[in-house]
Design a protein around this motif. Structure first.
Motif, mmCIF file in Angstrom:
data_model
loop_
_atom_site.group_PDB
_atom_site.id
_atom_site.type_symbol
_atom_site.label_atom_id
_atom_site.label_comp_id
_atom_site.label_asym_id
_atom_site.label_seq_id
_atom_site.Cartn_x
_atom_site.Cartn_y
_atom_site.Cartn_z
ATOM 1 N N UNK A 1 0.826 -1.197 0.000
ATOM 2 C CA UNK A 1 0.000 0.000 0.000
ATOM 3 C C UNK A 1 0.866 1.254 0.000
ATOM 4 N N UNK A 2 0.405 2.272 -0.727
ATOM 5 C CA UNK A 2 1.089 3.553 -0.728
ATOM 6 C C UNK A 2 0.726 4.284 0.562
ATOM 7 N N UNK A 3 1.702 4.703 1.374
ATOM 8 C CA UNK A 3 1.372 5.424 2.608
ATOM 9 C C UNK A 3 0.751 6.786 2.306
ATOM 10 N N UNK A 4 -0.370 7.065 2.945
ATOM 11 C CA UNK A 4 -1.071 8.338 2.757
ATOM 12 C C UNK A 4 -1.274 8.998 4.115
ATOM 13 N N UNK A 5 -0.945 10.271 4.189
ATOM 14 C CA UNK A 5 -1.187 11.085 5.377
ATOM 15 C C UNK A 5 -2.241 12.116 4.998
ATOM 16 N N UNK B 1 9.231 14.474 4.303
ATOM 17 C CA UNK B 1 9.138 13.035 4.076
ATOM 18 C C UNK B 1 9.482 12.628 2.643
ATOM 19 N N UNK B 2 9.558 13.613 1.753
ATOM 20 C CA UNK B 2 9.803 13.296 0.346
ATOM 21 C C UNK B 2 8.580 12.718 -0.337
ATOM 22 N N UNK B 3 7.380 13.039 0.177
ATOM 23 C CA UNK B 3 6.122 12.531 -0.373
ATOM 24 C C UNK B 3 5.541 13.507 -1.400
ATOM 25 N N UNK B 4 4.612 12.999 -2.197
ATOM 26 C CA UNK B 4 3.851 13.858 -3.093
ATOM 27 C C UNK B 4 2.845 14.656 -2.268
ATOM 28 N N UNK B 5 2.288 15.712 -2.889
ATOM 29 C CA UNK B 5 1.352 16.584 -2.196
ATOM 30 C C UNK B 5 0.076 16.737 -3.007
ATOM 31 N N UNK C 1 6.651 7.640 -3.475
ATOM 32 C CA UNK C 1 6.814 6.899 -2.210
ATOM 33 C C UNK C 1 5.690 7.126 -1.192
ATOM 34 N N UNK C 2 4.802 8.094 -1.419
ATOM 35 C CA UNK C 2 3.726 8.366 -0.481
ATOM 36 C C UNK C 2 3.068 9.694 -0.793
ATOM 37 N N UNK C 3 2.014 10.002 -0.060
ATOM 38 C CA UNK C 3 1.228 11.215 -0.341
ATOM 39 C C UNK C 3 0.797 11.899 0.947
ATOM 40 N N UNK C 4 0.876 13.225 0.944
ATOM 41 C CA UNK C 4 0.254 14.040 1.980
ATOM 42 C C UNK C 4 -0.921 14.747 1.310
ATOM 43 N N UNK C 5 -2.134 14.453 1.778
ATOM 44 C CA UNK C 5 -3.348 14.985 1.150
ATOM 45 C C UNK C 5 -4.016 15.996 2.066
ATOM 46 N N UNK C 6 -4.212 17.195 1.546
ATOM 47 C CA UNK C 6 -4.755 18.307 2.320
ATOM 48 C C UNK C 6 -6.161 18.644 1.812
ATOM 49 N N UNK D 1 3.408 4.334 12.408
ATOM 50 C CA UNK D 1 4.249 3.447 11.608
ATOM 51 C C UNK D 1 4.360 3.824 10.145
ATOM 52 N N UNK D 2 4.014 5.057 9.816
ATOM 53 C CA UNK D 2 4.080 5.487 8.416
ATOM 54 C C UNK D 2 5.526 5.649 7.983
ATOM 55 N N UNK D 3 6.359 6.196 8.883
ATOM 56 C CA UNK D 3 7.789 6.368 8.593
ATOM 57 C C UNK D 3 8.597 5.851 9.769
#
Length: 219
Positions: A1-5, A26-30, A117-122, A217-219
């Motif tokens: 699974x792709x980690x999503x915040x 974190x080097x994640x997408x936004x 590597x992951x996403x931060x969704x606002x 446990x996301x990072x």
């Protein structure tokens, strides 16, 4: 699974700033989901389509937008940053965001942002509707007065005129629409960490969020 915040919260709570800071750290997408609603409103306005017309959902579905790495937004290949963040555009976005057909049209487009590597969704329903299985959900809040003062300062710094009393009224009206709409109302997810930033610095909020993200446990 792709980690999503996910970071949800009302207008002016600081979630956009925190989302960018976390994504960079974190080097994640936004994903700035609010921008998609604002762009849909601008696209409808550009085509002289009434915001209550059924055609707005079709506009959302065929939206021709892109974001530069620095966050600049383009609609039909034209940069719209100068109007994207205005209070007028925000009010239009809030109105169409209450429509189930528009939300459905943008749902899969938002989910497609979740790539390695992951996403931060606002947004306002990232943890409750768009990414309900996200391992780390955050909800950022602040008093309407503080949010209006932050917005006032931001507008003045950008050379735009602003009225603080009017901003307070607009934010309260938008809160009422967002919290009481029938579809995807603005509420914290049951498993979200709620942070009130009224009396906290950006650094303090970021530290609290990172502590929670690590605990999940996301990072």
């Amino acid at each position: 699974m792709i980690p999503v915040i996910t970071i949800d919260g009302p207008s002016g709570s600081g979630k956009g700033t925190l989302a960018r800071r976390l994504a960079e750290q974190l080097g994640f997408h936004l994903l700035d989901s609010g921008a998609l609603y604002r762009l849909t409103a601008l696209a409808a306005q550009k085509r002289n389509i009434d915001l209550e017309a059924p055609e707005v959902a079709a506009v959302a579905q065929s939206l021709n937008v892109r974001f530069d790495p620095d966050g600049a937004a383009y609609l039909d290949d034209a940069c719209v940053d100068s109007v994207l963040r205005t209070e007028q555009t925000g009010a239009m976005a809030s109105k169409i965001a209450a429509r189930p057909d528009v939300r459905a049209a943008l749902l899969e487009r938002q989910r497609a942002f979740a790539t390695a590597p992951g996403l931060v969704a606002d947004g306002r329903d990232m943890g409750t509707v768009v990414f309900p299985d996200a391992p780390a959900k955050l909800f950022l809040d602040a008093s309407a007065q503080i949010r209006a003062e932050r917005r006032y300062k931001q507008l003045i710094e950008n050379g735009l005129s602003a009225n603080l009393a009017a901003l307070v009224e607009e934010i309260q009206a938008r809160d009422d629409r967002d919290r009481n709409r029938a579809v995807a109302p603005l509420v914290p997810a049951e498993d979200a960490l709620v942070v009130d930033s009224t009396h906290l610095s950006i650094e303090a909020v970021e530290a609290r969020m990172m502590e929670f993200i690590r605990a999940q446990g996301v990072v």
